[in-house]
Design an enzyme around this catalytic site. Structure first.
Site, PDB file in Angstrom:
ATOM      1  N   ASN A 114       3.876   7.758   2.359  1.00 14.12           N
ATOM      2  CA  ASN A 114       4.612   8.768   1.605  1.00 14.12           C
ATOM      3  C   ASN A 114       3.875  10.108   1.512  1.00 14.12           C
ATOM      4  O   ASN A 114       4.511  11.149   1.351  1.00 14.12           O
ATOM      5  CB  ASN A 114       4.888   8.242   0.191  1.00 14.12           C
ATOM      6  CG  ASN A 114       5.368   9.326  -0.741  1.00 14.12           C
ATOM      7  OD1 ASN A 114       6.489   9.814  -0.642  1.00 14.12           O
ATOM      8  ND2 ASN A 114       4.497   9.743  -1.667  1.00 14.12           N
ATOM      9  N   ASP A 168      -8.675  11.668   0.208  1.00 18.91           N
ATOM     10  CA  ASP A 168      -7.984  12.861   0.682  1.00 18.91           C
ATOM     11  C   ASP A 168      -7.635  12.626   2.147  1.00 18.91           C
ATOM     12  O   ASP A 168      -8.518  12.627   3.014  1.00 18.91           O
ATOM     13  CB  ASP A 168      -8.892  14.080   0.527  1.00 18.91           C
ATOM     14  CG  ASP A 168      -8.226  15.381   0.964  1.00 18.91           C
ATOM     15  OD1 ASP A 168      -7.119  15.324   1.537  1.00 18.91           O
ATOM     16  OD2 ASP A 168      -8.817  16.451   0.735  1.00 18.91           O
ATOM     17  N   LEU A 173       0.852  -1.188   0.000  1.00 15.97           N
ATOM     18  CA  LEU A 173       0.000   0.000   0.000  1.00 15.97           C
ATOM     19  C   LEU A 173       0.887   1.237   0.000  1.00 15.97           C
ATOM     20  O   LEU A 173       1.774   1.366   0.851  1.00 15.97           O
ATOM     21  CB  LEU A 173      -0.922   0.003   1.218  1.00 15.97           C
ATOM     22  CG  LEU A 173      -2.001   1.096   1.274  1.00 15.97           C
ATOM     23  CD1 LEU A 173      -3.163   0.633   2.145  1.00 15.97           C
ATOM     24  CD2 LEU A 173      -1.483   2.435   1.800  1.00 15.97           C
ATOM     25  N   TYR A 206       5.698  22.260   8.810  1.00 14.64           N
ATOM     26  CA  TYR A 206       6.259  21.168   8.014  1.00 14.64           C
ATOM     27  C   TYR A 206       7.458  20.549   8.720  1.00 14.64           C
ATOM     28  O   TYR A 206       7.539  19.321   8.877  1.00 14.64           O
ATOM     29  CB  TYR A 206       6.662  21.660   6.628  1.00 14.64           C
ATOM     30  CG  TYR A 206       7.320  20.579   5.802  1.00 14.64           C
ATOM     31  CD1 TYR A 206       6.564  19.552   5.249  1.00 14.64           C
ATOM     32  CD2 TYR A 206       8.700  20.562   5.596  1.00 14.64           C
ATOM     33  CE1 TYR A 206       7.157  18.544   4.501  1.00 14.64           C
ATOM     34  CE2 TYR A 206       9.299  19.557   4.852  1.00 14.64           C
ATOM     35  CZ  TYR A 206       8.526  18.561   4.312  1.00 14.64           C
ATOM     36  OH  TYR A 206       9.117  17.554   3.592  1.00 14.64           O
ATOM     37  N   LYS A 209       7.679  16.642  10.309  1.00 14.75           N
ATOM     38  CA  LYS A 209       8.673  15.650   9.911  1.00 14.75           C
ATOM     39  C   LYS A 209       9.545  15.220  11.092  1.00 14.75           C
ATOM     40  O   LYS A 209      10.028  14.083  11.131  1.00 14.75           O
ATOM     41  CB  LYS A 209       9.520  16.185   8.759  1.00 14.75           C
ATOM     42  CG  LYS A 209       8.723  16.344   7.465  1.00 14.75           C
ATOM     43  CD  LYS A 209       8.047  15.033   7.046  1.00 14.75           C
ATOM     44  CE  LYS A 209       7.315  15.129   5.732  1.00 14.75           C
ATOM     45  NZ  LYS A 209       6.696  13.847   5.334  1.00 14.75           N
TER      46      LYS A 209
END
Length: 258
Positions: free
Chosen positions: A87, A60, A6, A152, A156
């Site tokens: 990802n 989404d 997946l 962001y 991460k």
């Protein structure tokens, strides 16, 4: 019998390259992204080229129910996911207070919440049967704060810390967790984030990054940073005082659109 992988964010960039790699190595695919038309194009391309079965799930991941909907659809079809590639993700550039709160919350939902949900939902059956591989895409941005891209960088950092910890927890279960830390990669990520950055030769190609991540995943490595320059810069970021690296990031991000 072919195993299932997946991949989220499968319609372009690193996710697309992962799709091609897994298909070339004989995996059936479950592809997740927002754009149904593009997903179907990718599915047609990969199934005709590699003769694998491809299931498309247009979702989404910024919607709170998306991850559970994906899991329930897979379960309803009786599919057993051997490989999970988290990802999907996006960034925002600009002063934190000038970006709408709804956009910050959508970033958290995609980059953190959906990743955690899919990992939890799919890791449990992996552990139960004693086999599985998970790859979570973090970033070299994980290693320092990033003013003018604060959410962001922070998202991460979460992915990196969570994934490294989970890799240790699952040691000996037959399930591996790999964290992939790309640097700046050529993809549609920059246009979606409205980034205004001239990165020149520093930018890596998406297929290079995906290959590095794939090889690390298949060798059971818990953590890999893509590319020599990215490894070097990440090592420097970890070694230098946070105040120093934060100031550098602030100048770069503000100079290029912040």
């Amino acid at each position: 019998m072919k195993q299932w992988a997946l991949i989220t964010g499968a319609s372009q960039g690193i996710g697309y390259e992962f799709t091609m790699l897994f298909a070339a190595n004989g995996y059936n695919l479950i592809l997740v992204a927002r754009d149904q038309k593009r997903l179907e194009e990718v599915a047609d391309e990969v199934s005709s080229k590699y003769k694998v079965t491809v299931k498309v799930i247009p979702k989404d991941l910024s919607q709170p129910a998306a991850a559970l909907d994906i899991f329930n659809e897979i379960k309803g079809d009786g599919l057993e996911v051997e490989v999970l590639i988290n990802n999907a993700g996006f960034g925002l550039q600009g002063p934190f207070t000038e970006i709408e709160l709804s956009k910050h919350l959508a970033l958290i939902q995609v980059n953190i919440t959906a990743l955690v949900e899919l990992t939890h939902l799919l890791a449990r059956p992996m552990v139960k049967r004693g086999s599985g591989r998970i790859l979570n895409v973090a970033s070299t941005a994980a290693f320092q704060p990033g003013p003018f891209m604060a959410m962001y960088y922070a998202s991460k950092a979460f992915v990196y810390s969570f994934s490294c910890a989970l890799a240790r927890e699952l040691k000996g279960t037959g399930v591996t967790v790999t964290t992939l830390n790309p640097g700046i990669t050529r993809s549609q990520f920059h246009s979606r984030a409205h980034l205004k950055r001239d990165v020149g030769m520093v930018m890596m190609e998406a297929d290079q990054v995906a290959r590095i991540g794939y090889d690390a995943l298949m060798h059971g490595k818990p953590n890999i940073t893509a590319g020599f320059i990215n490894k070097l810069s990440s090592s420097v970021s970890k070694a230098l005082p946070t105040r120093f690296t934060t100031n550098i990031a602030a100048r770069l991000n503000r100079q290029n659109g912040g």
